[in-house]
Design a protein around this motif. Structure first.
Motif, PDB file in Angstrom:
ATOM      1  N   TYR A 274      39.556  37.098  51.133  1.00  0.00           N
ATOM      2  CA  TYR A 274      39.774  37.919  49.945  1.00  0.00           C
ATOM      3  C   TYR A 274      41.072  37.516  49.242  1.00  0.00           C
ATOM      4  O   TYR A 274      41.093  37.331  48.032  1.00  0.00           O
TER       5      TYR A 274
ATOM      6  N   GLU B  35      41.625  33.315  41.470  1.00  0.00           N
ATOM      7  CA  GLU B  35      41.166  33.943  40.223  1.00  0.00           C
ATOM      8  C   GLU B  35      42.296  34.188  39.337  1.00  0.00           C
ATOM      9  O   GLU B  35      42.990  34.343  38.717  1.00  0.00           O
TER      10      GLU B  35
ATOM     11  N   ILE C 280      40.659  33.948  47.643  1.00  0.00           N
ATOM     12  CA  ILE C 280      39.850  33.952  46.421  1.00  0.00           C
ATOM     13  C   ILE C 280      40.573  34.687  45.311  1.00  0.00           C
ATOM     14  O   ILE C 280      40.560  34.276  44.156  1.00  0.00           O
ATOM     15  N   ARG C 281      41.249  35.774  45.653  1.00  0.00           N
ATOM     16  CA  ARG C 281      42.005  36.537  44.650  1.00  0.00           C
ATOM     17  C   ARG C 281      43.117  35.683  44.049  1.00  0.00           C
ATOM     18  O   ARG C 281      43.414  35.773  42.864  1.00  0.00           O
TER      19      ARG C 281
ATOM     20  N   SER D  43      35.743  37.737  44.572  1.00  0.00           N
ATOM     21  CA  SER D  43      36.565  38.632  45.387  1.00  0.00           C
ATOM     22  C   SER D  43      35.912  40.001  45.525  1.00  0.00           C
ATOM     23  O   SER D  43      36.137  40.704  46.510  1.00  0.00           O
TER      24      SER D  43
ATOM     25  N   TYR E 233      32.701  32.460  45.223  1.00  0.00           N
ATOM     26  CA  TYR E 233      34.132  32.693  44.999  1.00  0.00           C
ATOM     27  C   TYR E 233      34.357  34.008  44.252  1.00  0.00           C
ATOM     28  O   TYR E 233      35.054  34.066  43.252  1.00  0.00           O
TER      29      TYR E 233
END
Length: 85
Positions: free
Chosen positions: A78, A85, A81-82, A38, A36
């Motif tokens: 991307y 976060e 996952i971004r 990015s 996980y």
């Protein structure tokens, strides 16, 4: 002598360069998804850009056109996952 060396290097870059970039891009995509991260997925996207240009500009093997969907998957992962976060 130098002309032969340049010819060999040209063949290796054109012949095997796209495959090496494709394998590295897929590797970083899988590692980024597993961790996980990015950043690893972003590296995967950046490694695939020359491959994408080669697929569009240089006539490579037709089987590689399947990989034109890979940037869509990379960008989707991307962003996913971004967002986490």
């Amino acid at each position: 002598m130098a002309g032969d060396l340049l010819g060999i290097l040209y063949f290796l870059i054109i012949g095997y360069g796209p495959f090496v970039l494709l394998i590295l891009s897929i590797f970083f995509l899988i590692m980024g998804y597993m961790k996980y991260s990015s950043r690893l997925v972003l590296v995967s996207i950046l490694l695939f850009i020359p491959e994408l240009l080669a697929l569009l500009l240089i006539e490579l093997e037709p089987i590689l056109y399947v990989f034109l969907l890979l940037p869509v998957i990379q960008i989707f992962l991307y962003l996913k996952i971004r967002k986490l976060e």
